[in-house]
Write an enzyme that holds these catalytic residues in place. Structure first.
Site, short mmCIF file in Angstrom:
data_model
loop_
_atom_site.label_atom_id
_atom_site.label_comp_id
_atom_site.label_asym_id
_atom_site.label_seq_id
_atom_site.Cartn_x
_atom_site.Cartn_y
_atom_site.Cartn_z
CB SER A 63 -56.87 115.19 7.32
OG SER A 63 -55.64 115.03 8.05
N1 SAH Z 1 -56.93 112.17 12.35
C1 SAH Z 1 -57.18 113.44 13.00
C2 SAH Z 1 -56.26 114.43 12.63
C3 SAH Z 1 -54.98 114.30 13.29
S1 SAH Z 1 -53.73 115.62 13.45
C4 SAH Z 1 -58.75 114.00 12.55
O1 SAH Z 1 -59.41 113.17 11.79
O2 SAH Z 1 -59.05 114.83 13.13
C5 SAH Z 1 -52.67 114.86 14.09
C6 SAH Z 1 -52.93 114.39 15.46
O3 SAH Z 1 -51.76 113.42 15.81
C7 SAH Z 1 -52.77 115.45 16.38
O4 SAH Z 1 -53.78 115.52 17.26
C8 SAH Z 1 -51.60 115.06 17.40
O5 SAH Z 1 -51.82 115.53 18.74
C9 SAH Z 1 -51.49 113.77 17.47
N2 SAH Z 1 -50.25 113.12 17.53
C10 SAH Z 1 -49.06 113.56 17.32
N3 SAH Z 1 -48.14 112.88 17.77
C11 SAH Z 1 -48.72 111.88 18.39
C12 SAH Z 1 -48.25 110.45 19.18
N4 SAH Z 1 -46.98 110.10 19.42
N5 SAH Z 1 -49.30 109.71 19.43
C13 SAH Z 1 -50.40 109.85 19.43
N6 SAH Z 1 -51.05 111.12 18.83
C14 SAH Z 1 -49.97 111.87 18.30
#
Ligand code: SAH
Length: 215
Positions: A63
């Site tokens: 993000s």
């Molecule tokens: N917080 C992260 C950015 C996250 S992007 C950072 O600081 O880099 C969103 C993430 O959520 C992705 O990696 C995606 O694979 C994950 N995601 C999506 N659905 C999910 C679920 N049900 N459980 C866990 N992770 C999930």
């Protein structure tokens, strides 16, 4: 942590965060401390402190710095909390949370991302982060309840298990909406009851799972 990016990081804090109203001094300190460039692939490190989200592989994104700071500030962490993050991704948000709380549990459905984040967080010396590979829409009951929960992917609704695993007095911060546009939402638990507030519009990659979007 002294590195060649210190000046860019300080400018990011000054202009992108303070300049847009992030006030919590602890959040500003953490954002000024965690080496965001380390959470990006080598070819993107020069852009790490830009005012934008960036790709981290597997179709996912880290993000924008302002979004990380704003969501973290909304959790109102004081230092003694146990926090759950859903969507580990690069591990950057988890590192920020680990600077500001006692213990972080972070879940990621893509195992390779979870493993890479785990290696890096260990290398950076974070001993208070537990990574769990799996569907975070069902939360992680073994460590519940949590004083704060943050979901860093777009939710179609507030996942019921996450509210269940929230401590009384705790806060759940998550983007709620459709796949293309969401509203940053703050859910508080007061004596078991749900109090919901809405903040600004945002765009996240979809949360995929039992209480998320279908795959
Ligand atoms: N917080 C992260 C950015 C996250 S992007 C950072 O600081 O880099 C969103 C993430 O959520 C992705 O990696 C995606 O694979 C994950 N995601 C999506 N659905 C999910 C679920 N049900 N459980 C866990 N992770 C999930």
């Amino acid at each position: 942590m002294e590195d060649g990016f210190a000046r860019l990081r300080a400018e990011m804090v000054e202009y992108q965060l303070k300049g847009r109203g992030i006030k919590d001094p602890r959040v500003l300190f953490a954002m000024g401390r965690v080496p965001r460039h380390r959470f990006l692939p080598a070819r993107l490190q020069a852009s790490a402190y830009d005012d934008s989200a960036l790709p981290i592989g597997s179709g996912q994104t880290i993000s924008q710095p302002y979004m990380v700071a704003a969501m973290t500030e909304l959790l109102e962490l004081k230092g003694n909390e146990k926090v759950l993050e859903v969507g580990t991704g690069s591990g950057y948000q988890a590192a920020i949370l680990a600077e500001l709380s006692n213990k972080v549990v972070s879940m990621e459905r893509i195992e390779t991302l979870s493993n890479e984040a785990g290696k890096l967080l260990k290398e950076l010396g974070y001993g208070n982060i537990e990574l769990v590979a799996g569907d975070g829409t069902i939360g992680y009951a073994p460590e519940a309840p949590y004083d704060g929960i943050i979901v860093t992917a777009a939710c179609p609704d507030i996942p019921a298990p996450l509210f269940e695993q929230l401590n009384n007095g705790g806060r759940l911060v998550l983007p709620v909406g459709d796949r293309f546009l969401q509203t940053l939402t703050i859910v508080k638990k007061k004596e078991g009851r749900m109090i919901t507030e809405y903040s600004f519009g945002c765009v996240f990659v979809p949360l995929i799972g039992k209480y998320g979007f279908p795959d």
